[in-house]
Write an enzyme that holds these catalytic residues in place. Structure first.
Site, PDB file in Angstrom:
ATOM      1  N   ASP A 168       0.864  -1.174   0.000  1.00  0.00           N
ATOM      2  CA  ASP A 168       0.000   0.000   0.000  1.00  0.00           C
ATOM      3  C   ASP A 168       0.902   1.226   0.000  1.00  0.00           C
ATOM      4  OD1 ASP A 168      -2.365   1.615   0.524  1.00  0.00           O
ATOM      5  OD2 ASP A 168      -3.208  -0.205   1.401  1.00  0.00           O
ATOM      6  N   ASP A 182      -3.127   4.600  -2.275  1.00  0.00           N
ATOM      7  CA  ASP A 182      -4.172   5.124  -1.412  1.00  0.00           C
ATOM      8  C   ASP A 182      -4.604   6.524  -1.860  1.00  0.00           C
ATOM      9  OD1 ASP A 182      -5.626   4.937   1.218  1.00  0.00           O
ATOM     10  OD2 ASP A 182      -4.502   6.786   1.565  1.00  0.00           O
ATOM     11  N   HIS A 187     -10.920  -3.163   3.647  1.00  0.00           N
ATOM     12  CA  HIS A 187     -10.833  -2.796   5.063  1.00  0.00           C
ATOM     13  C   HIS A 187     -11.637  -1.531   5.385  1.00  0.00           C
ATOM     14  CE1 HIS A 187      -8.120  -0.285   2.902  1.00  0.00           C
ATOM     15  NE2 HIS A 187      -7.982   0.498   3.954  1.00  0.00           N
ATOM     16  N   ASP A 188     -12.249  -0.914   4.378  1.00  0.00           N
ATOM     17  CA  ASP A 188     -13.090   0.269   4.618  1.00  0.00           C
ATOM     18  C   ASP A 188     -14.575  -0.045   4.466  1.00  0.00           C
ATOM     19  OD1 ASP A 188     -10.827   1.912   4.910  1.00  0.00           O
ATOM     20  OD2 ASP A 188     -10.783   2.378   2.760  1.00  0.00           O
ATOM     21  N   GLU A 218      -6.699   3.855  -5.667  1.00  0.00           N
ATOM     22  CA  GLU A 218      -7.992   4.066  -5.012  1.00  0.00           C
ATOM     23  C   GLU A 218      -8.529   5.420  -5.468  1.00  0.00           C
ATOM     24  OE1 GLU A 218      -9.915   4.237  -0.558  1.00  0.00           O
ATOM     25  OE2 GLU A 218      -8.149   5.408  -1.035  1.00  0.00           O
TER      26      GLU A 218
HETATM   27  C1  NOJ Z   1      -8.336   5.077   2.069  1.00  0.00           C
HETATM   28  C2  NOJ Z   1      -7.918   3.963   2.960  1.00  0.00           C
HETATM   29  O1  NOJ Z   1      -8.364   2.758   2.409  1.00  0.00           O
HETATM   30  C3  NOJ Z   1      -8.519   4.274   4.302  1.00  0.00           C
HETATM   31  O2  NOJ Z   1      -8.458   3.180   5.177  1.00  0.00           O
HETATM   32  C4  NOJ Z   1      -7.833   5.496   4.838  1.00  0.00           C
HETATM   33  O3  NOJ Z   1      -8.430   5.883   6.039  1.00  0.00           O
HETATM   34  C5  NOJ Z   1      -7.926   6.663   3.865  1.00  0.00           C
HETATM   35  N1  NOJ Z   1      -7.685   6.283   2.508  1.00  0.00           N
HETATM   36  C6  NOJ Z   1      -6.931   7.734   4.220  1.00  0.00           C
HETATM   37  O4  NOJ Z   1      -5.629   7.281   3.979  1.00  0.00           O
END
Ligand code: NOJ
Ligand code: CA
Length: 548
Positions: free
Chosen positions: A97, A199, A322-323, A255
């Site tokens: 990541d 990210d 994970h989100d 992302e």
């Molecule tokens: C996306 C990540 O997947 C998330 O977990 C994170 O809190 C935010 N970006 C900020 O880095």
């Protein structure tokens, strides 16, 4: 570096919750190495590991203090190198990541940048004067709550943070900063890493000149997205990043929340694929509530992305990360029909075009972890929301806990359930976050030993997928587009046409289609007489070969 192909599967793991080998309650690198054979047996070609860099962990590693140093609790450099070597032996790629939009506020770069307006790194972050009335430069709200600007006494200025104040945004307009990032990425490539998940990469360019307030619709702050997301300069910066680093042959996935199909086509110049979130945003309502997913809308979104990127870019296929809360909780059944619904949802997603990503535990049909008190919660986003909703008197504690047990990020961040033993076989110590209450029923050991488990279905699905060229390059077309209960689509290339039929409901349904019923079943989650009677069992999914 291993070469990536378009038909391989990526397994995402959350290192702190994967497997703990030294009893400190936190998953570690050694734990990943130990479980590589498990991942191999699933049919995985690459693993994406969430951040393992040195970090104060305000946002679980997405606040990097030192990009070149591993977080001590995860293990040593030697253990990392061994993990890479062992993964490569099994033909598994390592995707790290990369958090390049922001660092931790404890990163030495930021400490220096914030010390004065004239130091060497003064421009490495985004600094602006406040308004004459003493308020922040703009009214933009940070994604994790509050203003997107935080005041710094030493400079008598504010710094911008798209997420939390602990995550100051880097200034990609500054060449020295960019070069420092590029050099760091190359050091990880030199160490044998095969690719990167980038990210929040669509946030790296901002609209700052002129810098203006946004419109406030609800609450105190304006939506920050129009000013920081998917800006044209992001592509300029990414092209530079690619030329300096990834062009060496890395697999890259960015992302990009709120990206449109046209954004994705632009990102395709710089990255192999992006994560977009339209399909997992459909049950999100105001104030941490959820609403039912409109199936017709969902399948139209699938079709838009499948057809919009066909032949021009490449999709990343996912339900979970994970989100995100667990997909079975969101769209399936948590009780008697849990396994059928988990298998159906996998089928629905992974016969589309793109690279499949699965998130640890998804292969078990895991459901959301529930939270019953504030001290069980770890996520910064939810802790901030607690202050607003519970402390602020907007919601009762009970109601808030109910809502975040449906929707918060912690619901899927709890430890991987390996067995029905102590702490689900994750650790001998005290886990850093609670264990899912359902671990006795849902765990790897139980599912490995049972041929009809979700785990074994995932293996069969990936094995079938790997054999079908049509899944890689076939055109996509929805079948019965207006049907609000069934998602059905076909994939067609010169060799073959397959159809995928998924009953999205807990009801038996009739889905009569002679063309499908003349076909041959390649995979189903429920054995019945669909070909003869056109009846789909609750949450049934079938993959049909139409030409044999
Ligand atoms: C996306 C990540 O997947 C998330 O977990 C994170 O809190 C935010 N970006 C900020 O880095
Ligand atoms: Ca550990």
């Amino acid at each position: 570096m291993l070469k990536w192909t378009k038909n391989e599967v990526v397994y995402q793991l959350y290192p702190q919750s994967f497997y703990d080998t030294n009893g400190d309650g936190i998953g570690d690198i050694e734990g990943i190495t130990t479980k590589l054979d498990y991942l191999k047996s699933l049919g995985v070609g690459a693993i994406w590991i969430c951040p393992m860099y040195d970090s104060p962990n305000r946002d679980n590693g997405y606040d990097v203090r030192n990009y070149d140093k591993l977080q001590i609790c995860y293990g040593t450099d030697e253990q990392f190198d061994e993990m890479v070597a062992e993964a490569h032996k099994r033909n598994i790629k390592i995707i790290m990541d990369l958090v390049l939009n922001h660092t931790s506020n404890e990163n030495p770069w930021f400490l220096q940048s914030s010390s004065s307006r004239t130091n060497d790194k003064a421009d490495w972050y985004i600094w602006r004067d406040g308004k004459p009335d003493g308020t922040p430069p703009t009214n933009w709200g940070a994604i994790f709550g509050g203003s997107a600007w935080t005041y710094c006494q030493q400079r008598n200025q504010y710094y911008l943070h798209t997420f939390s104040p602990y995550q100051p945004d880097l200034n990609w307009q500054c060449d020295e900063l960019k070069n420092a990032l590029f050099a760091m990425v190359n050091r990880w490539i030199d160490r044998g890493v095969d690719g990167f998940r980038l990210d929040a990469i669509n946030f790296i360019a901002k609209d700052l000149s002129p810098i203006v307030d946004g419109e406030i619709n609800v609450g105190e702050y304006a939506d920050i997205y129009p000013f920081v997301a998917n800006k044209p300069d992001a592509h300029k910066y990414l092209a530079e990043l690619k030329a300096a680093t990834f062009a060496r042959g890395c697999l890259t996935v960015g992302e990009a929340s709120s990206a449109t199909v046209s954004d994705a086509l632009l990102f395709a110049n710089e990255l192999d694929m992006i994560f977009q979130f339209e399909h997992v945003a459909m049950d999100i309502a105001e104030d941490w509530n959820v609403k039912p997913v409109d199936i017709v809308k969902l399948k139209k979104s699938f079709a838009k992305w499948q057809n919009g990127l066909f032949g021009r870019a490449w999709n990343a296929l996912f339900w979970e990360n994970h989100d995100q809360p667990r997909i079975v909780t969101r769209m399936g059944d948590e009780n008697e029909l849990r396994e059928s619904s988990a298998k159906m949802l996998a089928t629905c997603m992974y016969f589309m075009q793109g690279t499949p990503f699965i998130y640890q535990g998804q292969e078990l049909g895991m459901i959301n972890t529930r939270f019953y008190s504030k001290n069980e919660i770890r996520d910064i986003e939810v802790r901030n929301a607690w202050t607003k909703y519970v402390d602020g008197g907007l919601l009762s504690e009970k109601e808030f806990l109910k809502r975040i047990s449906r929707r918060s990020r912690d619901t899927a961040r709890t430890p991987m359930c390996w067995s029905d033993g102590k702490n689900a076989g994750f650790t001998d110590g005290t886990p850093w976050i609670k264990i899912n209450d359902k671990y006795k029923q849902i765990n790897v050991a139980e599912q490995s030993s049972r041929s009809d488990s979700v785990l074994n279905y995932y293996k069969a699905l990936f094995a079938l997928r790997a054999k079908l060229s049509v899944v890689v390059d076939g055109a996509f077309k929805l079948i019965d587009e207006q049907n609000a209960h069934v998602i059905a689509y076909e994939r067609k290339n010169v060799e073959q046409t397959i159809a995928v039929v998924c009953n999205m409901t807990a009801q038996r349904l009739s889905f009569i289609d002679e063309r499908l019923q003349r076909g041959k079943i390649l995979l189903t989650n429920i054995e019945n007489n669909y070909l003869a009677d056109g009846i789909l069992a609750p949450y049934q999914s079938i993959v049909i070969d139409l030409e044999s």
